[in-house]
Design a protein around this motif. Structure first.
Motif, PDB file in Angstrom:
ATOM      1  N   VAL A 101      -2.655   8.444  -2.638  1.00 25.27           N
ATOM      2  CA  VAL A 101      -3.165   8.408  -1.266  1.00 25.27           C
ATOM      3  C   VAL A 101      -4.700   8.486  -1.277  1.00 25.27           C
ATOM      4  O   VAL A 101      -5.379   7.678  -0.642  1.00 25.27           O
ATOM      5  CB  VAL A 101      -2.577   9.564  -0.420  1.00 25.27           C
ATOM      6  N   ALA A 102      -5.233   9.446  -2.021  1.00 30.49           N
ATOM      7  CA  ALA A 102      -6.694   9.626  -2.071  1.00 30.49           C
ATOM      8  C   ALA A 102      -7.372   8.393  -2.660  1.00 30.49           C
ATOM      9  O   ALA A 102      -8.417   7.949  -2.156  1.00 30.49           O
ATOM     10  CB  ALA A 102      -7.038  10.876  -2.874  1.00 30.49           C
ATOM     11  N   ARG A 103      -6.796   7.816  -3.705  1.00 33.01           N
ATOM     12  CA  ARG A 103      -7.385   6.639  -4.358  1.00 33.01           C
ATOM     13  C   ARG A 103      -7.467   5.461  -3.384  1.00 33.01           C
ATOM     14  O   ARG A 103      -8.511   4.802  -3.256  1.00 33.01           O
ATOM     15  CB  ARG A 103      -6.569   6.274  -5.596  1.00 33.01           C
ATOM     16  N   VAL A 104      -6.401   5.194  -2.670  1.00 33.34           N
ATOM     17  CA  VAL A 104      -6.390   4.084  -1.708  1.00 33.34           C
ATOM     18  C   VAL A 104      -7.414   4.335  -0.601  1.00 33.34           C
ATOM     19  O   VAL A 104      -8.145   3.431  -0.197  1.00 33.34           O
ATOM     20  CB  VAL A 104      -4.970   3.876  -1.135  1.00 33.34           C
ATOM     21  N   CYS A 105      -7.482   5.575  -0.123  1.00 31.69           N
ATOM     22  CA  CYS A 105      -8.429   5.894   0.947  1.00 31.69           C
ATOM     23  C   CYS A 105      -9.875   5.714   0.498  1.00 31.69           C
ATOM     24  O   CYS A 105     -10.709   5.220   1.263  1.00 31.69           O
ATOM     25  CB  CYS A 105      -8.205   7.325   1.441  1.00 31.69           C
ATOM     26  N   ILE A 160      -7.709   7.097   8.989  1.00 34.20           N
ATOM     27  CA  ILE A 160      -6.553   7.719   9.646  1.00 34.20           C
ATOM     28  C   ILE A 160      -5.381   7.588   8.689  1.00 34.20           C
ATOM     29  O   ILE A 160      -5.031   6.481   8.269  1.00 34.20           O
ATOM     30  CB  ILE A 160      -6.210   7.062  10.988  1.00 34.20           C
ATOM     31  N   LEU A 161      -4.795   8.722   8.337  1.00 32.53           N
ATOM     32  CA  LEU A 161      -3.607   8.724   7.490  1.00 32.53           C
ATOM     33  C   LEU A 161      -2.388   8.824   8.397  1.00 32.53           C
ATOM     34  O   LEU A 161      -2.074   9.882   8.933  1.00 32.53           O
ATOM     35  CB  LEU A 161      -3.647   9.907   6.516  1.00 32.53           C
ATOM     36  N   ASP A 193     -14.505  11.312   6.432  1.00 34.68           N
ATOM     37  CA  ASP A 193     -13.892  11.766   7.683  1.00 34.68           C
ATOM     38  C   ASP A 193     -12.437  11.287   7.706  1.00 34.68           C
ATOM     39  O   ASP A 193     -12.177  10.089   7.637  1.00 34.68           O
ATOM     40  CB  ASP A 193     -14.666  11.199   8.872  1.00 34.68           C
ATOM     41  N   VAL A 194     -11.489  12.207   7.804  1.00 37.99           N
ATOM     42  CA  VAL A 194     -10.067  11.875   7.730  1.00 37.99           C
ATOM     43  C   VAL A 194      -9.307  12.519   8.886  1.00 37.99           C
ATOM     44  O   VAL A 194      -9.484  13.709   9.165  1.00 37.99           O
ATOM     45  CB  VAL A 194      -9.438  12.352   6.398  1.00 37.99           C
ATOM     46  N   CYS A 195      -8.479  11.720   9.547  1.00 39.07           N
ATOM     47  CA  CYS A 195      -7.566  12.212  10.585  1.00 39.07           C
ATOM     48  C   CYS A 195      -6.141  12.053  10.063  1.00 39.07           C
ATOM     49  O   CYS A 195      -5.828  11.075   9.386  1.00 39.07           O
ATOM     50  CB  CYS A 195      -7.701  11.392  11.863  1.00 39.07           C
ATOM     51  N   ILE A 196      -5.289  13.005  10.385  1.00 37.89           N
ATOM     52  CA  ILE A 196      -3.885  12.942   9.979  1.00 37.89           C
ATOM     53  C   ILE A 196      -3.035  12.662  11.209  1.00 37.89           C
ATOM     54  O   ILE A 196      -3.177  13.335  12.233  1.00 37.89           O
ATOM     55  CB  ILE A 196      -3.449  14.256   9.309  1.00 37.89           C
ATOM     56  N   GLY A 208       5.342   8.670   8.558  1.00 36.30           N
ATOM     57  CA  GLY A 208       6.492   9.284   9.202  1.00 36.30           C
ATOM     58  C   GLY A 208       6.504  10.772   8.889  1.00 36.30           C
ATOM     59  O   GLY A 208       6.128  11.186   7.792  1.00 36.30           O
ATOM     60  N   ASN A 209       6.909  11.582   9.820  1.00 35.74           N
ATOM     61  CA  ASN A 209       6.817  13.042   9.714  1.00 35.74           C
ATOM     62  C   ASN A 209       7.913  13.609   8.805  1.00 35.74           C
ATOM     63  O   ASN A 209       8.892  14.180   9.274  1.00 35.74           O
ATOM     64  CB  ASN A 209       6.913  13.648  11.116  1.00 35.74           C
ATOM     65  N   TYR A 210       7.733  13.445   7.497  1.00 40.22           N
ATOM     66  CA  TYR A 210       8.674  13.957   6.492  1.00 40.22           C
ATOM     67  C   TYR A 210       7.925  14.924   5.588  1.00 40.22           C
ATOM     68  O   TYR A 210       6.727  14.765   5.336  1.00 40.22           O
ATOM     69  CB  TYR A 210       9.257  12.808   5.666  1.00 40.22           C
ATOM     70  N   ALA A 211       8.636  15.933   5.072  1.00 40.37           N
ATOM     71  CA  ALA A 211       8.014  17.021   4.318  1.00 40.37           C
ATOM     72  C   ALA A 211       7.123  16.522   3.181  1.00 40.37           C
ATOM     73  O   ALA A 211       5.987  16.980   3.038  1.00 40.37           O
ATOM     74  CB  ALA A 211       9.087  17.964   3.775  1.00 40.37           C
ATOM     75  N   GLY A 212       7.610  15.598   2.364  1.00 44.07           N
ATOM     76  CA  GLY A 212       6.823  15.106   1.237  1.00 44.07           C
ATOM     77  C   GLY A 212       5.559  14.403   1.680  1.00 44.07           C
ATOM     78  O   GLY A 212       4.487  14.584   1.083  1.00 44.07           O
ATOM     79  N   ASP A 213       5.658  13.609   2.742  1.00 41.56           N
ATOM     80  CA  ASP A 213       4.476  12.922   3.266  1.00 41.56           C
ATOM     81  C   ASP A 213       3.485  13.907   3.858  1.00 41.56           C
ATOM     82  O   ASP A 213       2.279  13.806   3.635  1.00 41.56           O
ATOM     83  CB  ASP A 213       4.877  11.885   4.308  1.00 41.56           C
ATOM     84  N   VAL A 214       3.990  14.866   4.638  1.00 45.53           N
ATOM     85  CA  VAL A 214       3.101  15.868   5.239  1.00 45.53           C
ATOM     86  C   VAL A 214       2.325  16.597   4.143  1.00 45.53           C
ATOM     87  O   VAL A 214       1.110  16.773   4.232  1.00 45.53           O
ATOM     88  CB  VAL A 214       3.903  16.862   6.111  1.00 45.53           C
ATOM     89  N   LEU A 215       3.025  16.990   3.095  1.00 46.39           N
ATOM     90  CA  LEU A 215       2.381  17.704   1.993  1.00 46.39           C
ATOM     91  C   LEU A 215       1.370  16.822   1.263  1.00 46.39           C
ATOM     92  O   LEU A 215       0.193  17.173   1.134  1.00 46.39           O
ATOM     93  CB  LEU A 215       3.433  18.211   1.004  1.00 46.39           C
ATOM     94  N   ASN A 216       1.794  15.653   0.779  1.00 47.50           N
ATOM     95  CA  ASN A 216       0.922  14.814  -0.048  1.00 47.50           C
ATOM     96  C   ASN A 216      -0.248  14.215   0.726  1.00 47.50           C
ATOM     97  O   ASN A 216      -1.372  14.173   0.223  1.00 47.50           O
ATOM     98  CB  ASN A 216       1.728  13.724  -0.741  1.00 47.50           C
ATOM     99  N   PHE A 217      -0.008  13.768   1.945  1.00 45.57           N
ATOM    100  CA  PHE A 217      -1.104  13.216   2.738  1.00 45.57           C
ATOM    101  C   PHE A 217      -2.057  14.333   3.172  1.00 45.57           C
ATOM    102  O   PHE A 217      -3.272  14.143   3.232  1.00 45.57           O
ATOM    103  CB  PHE A 217      -0.571  12.455   3.953  1.00 45.57           C
ATOM    104  N   GLY A 218      -1.508  15.526   3.461  1.00 44.84           N
ATOM    105  CA  GLY A 218      -2.347  16.658   3.847  1.00 44.84           C
ATOM    106  C   GLY A 218      -3.275  17.092   2.734  1.00 44.84           C
ATOM    107  O   GLY A 218      -4.474  17.331   2.959  1.00 44.84           O
TER     108      GLY A 218
END
Length: 192
Positions: free
Chosen positions: A14-18, A28-29, A54-57, A32-42
Protein backbone atom coordinates in the motif's frame (compact mmCIF):
# COMPACT_ATOMS: atom_id res chain seq x y z
CA UNK A 1 -2.73 -3.50 -6.32
CA UNK A 2 -1.59 -6.95 -7.29
CA UNK A 3 -2.06 -9.71 -4.76
CA UNK A 4 -4.25 -12.55 -3.66
CA UNK A 5 -7.94 -12.22 -4.43
CA UNK A 6 -10.01 -11.45 -1.29
CA UNK A 7 -6.89 -10.73 0.79
CA UNK A 8 -5.73 -7.34 2.00
CA UNK A 9 -2.57 -6.00 0.36
CA UNK A 10 0.39 -5.70 2.70
CA UNK A 11 1.23 -2.45 4.45
CA UNK A 12 4.43 -2.25 2.40
CA UNK A 13 2.55 -2.70 -0.89
CA UNK A 14 0.00 0.00 0.00
CA UNK A 15 2.74 2.47 1.00
CA UNK A 16 4.81 1.69 -2.12
CA UNK A 17 1.90 2.34 -4.50
CA UNK A 18 0.99 5.55 -2.67
CA UNK A 19 4.55 6.88 -2.88
CA UNK A 20 4.51 6.33 -6.65
CA UNK A 21 1.03 7.83 -7.06
CA UNK A 22 1.55 10.93 -4.92
CA UNK A 23 2.11 14.08 -6.97
CA UNK A 24 1.96 16.46 -4.02
CA UNK A 25 -1.82 16.72 -3.70
CA UNK A 26 -2.21 13.91 -1.19
CA UNK A 27 -3.70 10.42 -1.22
CA UNK A 28 -7.10 8.97 -0.36
CA UNK A 29 -6.93 5.34 0.69
CA UNK A 30 -10.34 3.88 -0.12
CA UNK A 31 -11.19 0.27 0.70
CA UNK A 32 -14.01 -1.99 1.84
CA UNK A 33 -14.37 -1.91 5.62
CA UNK A 34 -12.71 -5.25 6.48
CA UNK A 35 -10.35 -5.90 9.41
CA UNK A 36 -7.27 -6.69 7.30
CA UNK A 37 -7.75 -3.65 5.09
CA UNK A 38 -8.40 -1.35 8.05
CA UNK A 39 -5.20 -2.57 9.70
CA UNK A 40 -2.89 -2.57 6.65
CA UNK A 41 -4.14 0.65 5.08
CA UNK A 42 -4.12 2.36 8.50
CA UNK A 43 -0.49 1.43 9.22
CA UNK A 44 0.49 2.46 5.68
CA UNK A 45 -1.22 5.83 6.19
CA UNK A 46 0.74 6.38 9.41
CA UNK A 47 4.02 5.61 7.61
CA UNK A 48 3.17 7.90 4.73
CA UNK A 49 2.17 10.75 7.04
CA UNK A 50 5.51 10.39 8.85
CA UNK A 51 7.14 10.91 5.43
CA UNK A 52 5.16 14.13 4.89
CA UNK A 53 2.49 12.74 2.54
CA UNK A 54 -1.07 13.96 3.22
CA UNK A 55 -3.26 10.84 3.52
CA UNK A 56 -7.00 10.41 4.11
CA UNK A 57 -8.54 7.05 5.00
CA UNK A 58 -11.96 6.17 3.56
CA UNK A 59 -13.45 2.80 4.53
CA UNK A 60 -16.57 2.16 2.43
CA UNK A 61 -19.53 0.96 4.53
CA UNK A 62 -22.46 0.22 2.21
CA UNK A 63 -23.49 -3.34 3.20
CA UNK A 64 -26.75 -2.98 5.17
CA UNK A 65 -26.72 -6.68 6.12
CA UNK A 66 -23.42 -6.49 8.02
CA UNK A 67 -24.45 -4.06 10.79
CA UNK A 68 -27.59 -2.24 11.95
CA UNK A 69 -28.34 1.43 11.29
CA UNK A 70 -27.01 2.58 14.65
CA UNK A 71 -23.66 0.88 13.88
CA UNK A 72 -23.31 1.87 10.23
CA UNK A 73 -19.58 2.64 10.66
CA UNK A 74 -19.09 -1.11 11.28
CA UNK A 75 -20.67 -2.09 7.96
CA UNK A 76 -18.58 -3.77 5.30
CA UNK A 77 -17.97 -2.38 1.86
CA UNK A 78 -19.17 -4.48 -1.06
CA UNK A 79 -20.73 -3.23 -4.30
CA UNK A 80 -20.87 0.36 -3.05
CA UNK A 81 -17.08 0.56 -3.32
CA UNK A 82 -17.47 1.12 -7.05
CA UNK A 83 -19.83 4.07 -6.66
CA UNK A 84 -17.79 5.78 -3.95
CA UNK A 85 -14.47 5.28 -5.78
CA UNK A 86 -15.91 6.53 -9.10
CA UNK A 87 -17.19 9.71 -7.43
CA UNK A 88 -13.86 10.27 -5.65
CA UNK A 89 -11.96 9.66 -8.89
CA UNK A 90 -14.16 12.05 -10.87
CA UNK A 91 -13.70 14.77 -8.24
CA UNK A 92 -9.92 14.27 -8.24
CA UNK A 93 -9.80 14.31 -12.04
CA UNK A 94 -11.78 17.57 -12.01
CA UNK A 95 -8.98 19.12 -9.94
CA UNK A 96 -10.78 19.29 -6.58
CA UNK A 97 -8.63 19.59 -3.45
CA UNK A 98 -7.93 16.53 -1.33
CA UNK A 99 -10.32 17.81 1.35
CA UNK A 100 -13.10 18.31 -1.21
CA UNK A 101 -12.51 14.89 -2.81
CA UNK A 102 -12.69 13.32 0.65
CA UNK A 103 -15.87 15.26 1.51
CA UNK A 104 -17.60 14.15 -1.70
CA UNK A 105 -16.49 10.54 -1.26
CA UNK A 106 -17.77 10.46 2.34
CA UNK A 107 -21.03 12.05 1.21
CA UNK A 108 -21.40 9.32 -1.43
CA UNK A 109 -20.47 6.61 1.09
CA UNK A 110 -23.08 7.85 3.57
CA UNK A 111 -25.75 7.57 0.87
CA UNK A 112 -24.74 4.28 -0.76
CA UNK A 113 -26.45 1.08 0.39
CA UNK A 114 -26.24 -2.50 -0.86
CA UNK A 115 -27.33 -6.00 0.05
CA UNK A 116 -25.39 -8.93 -1.38
CA UNK A 117 -27.00 -12.08 -2.78
CA UNK A 118 -25.50 -15.01 -4.69
CA UNK A 119 -26.70 -17.65 -7.11
CA UNK A 120 -23.28 -19.29 -7.25
CA UNK A 121 -19.67 -18.81 -6.31
CA UNK A 122 -16.71 -17.60 -8.30
CA UNK A 123 -13.75 -19.81 -9.15
CA UNK A 124 -10.41 -18.26 -8.34
CA UNK A 125 -7.49 -18.63 -10.76
CA UNK A 126 -5.86 -22.02 -10.22
CA UNK A 127 -8.72 -23.40 -8.10
CA UNK A 128 -10.42 -26.67 -8.98
CA UNK A 129 -13.93 -25.36 -8.32
CA UNK A 130 -16.04 -22.49 -7.03
CA UNK A 131 -15.61 -21.07 -3.52
CA UNK A 132 -19.17 -22.12 -2.67
CA UNK A 133 -22.28 -23.46 -4.36
CA UNK A 134 -25.95 -22.56 -4.13
CA UNK A 135 -28.60 -25.10 -5.17
CA UNK A 136 -30.46 -24.42 -8.43
CA UNK A 137 -33.54 -22.28 -7.88
CA UNK A 138 -32.19 -20.77 -4.65
CA UNK A 139 -30.09 -17.81 -3.65
CA UNK A 140 -27.97 -17.12 -0.60
CA UNK A 141 -28.70 -14.04 1.52
CA UNK A 142 -26.76 -11.97 2.50
CA UNK A 143 -23.63 -12.84 0.57
CA UNK A 144 -20.19 -11.33 0.33
CA UNK A 145 -17.94 -11.79 -2.72
CA UNK A 146 -15.93 -14.68 -1.23
CA UNK A 147 -18.97 -16.57 0.08
CA UNK A 148 -19.34 -15.42 3.67
CA UNK A 149 -22.80 -14.86 5.06
CA UNK A 150 -24.85 -18.03 4.55
CA UNK A 151 -28.43 -17.61 5.75
CA UNK A 152 -31.84 -19.22 5.42
CA UNK A 153 -30.88 -22.58 6.97
CA UNK A 154 -28.64 -23.80 4.16
CA UNK A 155 -24.88 -24.21 4.34
CA UNK A 156 -22.79 -22.87 1.47
CA UNK A 157 -22.80 -26.27 -0.22
CA UNK A 158 -26.61 -26.33 -0.12
CA UNK A 159 -26.88 -28.96 2.64
CA UNK A 160 -29.39 -28.29 5.40
CA UNK A 161 -27.90 -26.76 8.52
CA UNK A 162 -27.87 -28.91 11.66
CA UNK A 163 -27.55 -26.17 14.25
CA UNK A 164 -28.64 -26.70 17.85
CA UNK A 165 -32.18 -25.39 18.66
CA UNK A 166 -30.82 -22.69 21.03
CA UNK A 167 -28.65 -21.32 18.21
CA UNK A 168 -31.67 -21.25 15.88
CA UNK A 169 -33.63 -19.25 18.47
CA UNK A 170 -30.69 -16.87 18.81
CA UNK A 171 -30.62 -16.44 15.03
CA UNK A 172 -34.37 -15.62 15.03
CA UNK A 173 -33.79 -12.93 17.68
CA UNK A 174 -30.88 -11.56 15.68
CA UNK A 175 -33.02 -11.51 12.52
CA UNK A 176 -35.74 -9.55 14.35
CA UNK A 177 -33.15 -6.98 15.43
CA UNK A 178 -31.83 -6.75 11.85
CA UNK A 179 -35.36 -6.31 10.50
CA UNK A 180 -35.96 -3.43 12.92
CA UNK A 181 -32.72 -1.84 11.75
CA UNK A 182 -33.67 -2.32 8.10
CA UNK A 183 -37.07 -0.67 8.70
CA UNK A 184 -35.30 2.32 10.26
CA UNK A 185 -32.87 2.39 7.29
CA UNK A 186 -35.76 2.39 4.80
CA UNK A 187 -37.45 5.21 6.71
CA UNK A 188 -34.19 7.19 6.62
CA UNK A 189 -33.86 6.60 2.87
CA UNK A 190 -37.42 7.78 2.31
CA UNK A 191 -36.49 11.10 3.90
CA UNK A 192 -33.57 11.69 1.50
Amino acid sequence: MAGDVFASPSTAAVARVCRHADQGGGIILGFGNYAGDVLNFGVAAERLRSEGIDVCILPVTDDVASAPVDSSAKRRGIAGDLVVFKIAGAAAEAGKSLDEVERLARYANDRTFSFGVAFGGCTLPGAAGPLFTVPDGQMALPRHPWGAGCQRGADCDGKRSRKAPHRQASRRTSRRRQQGGRRAERARLDQI
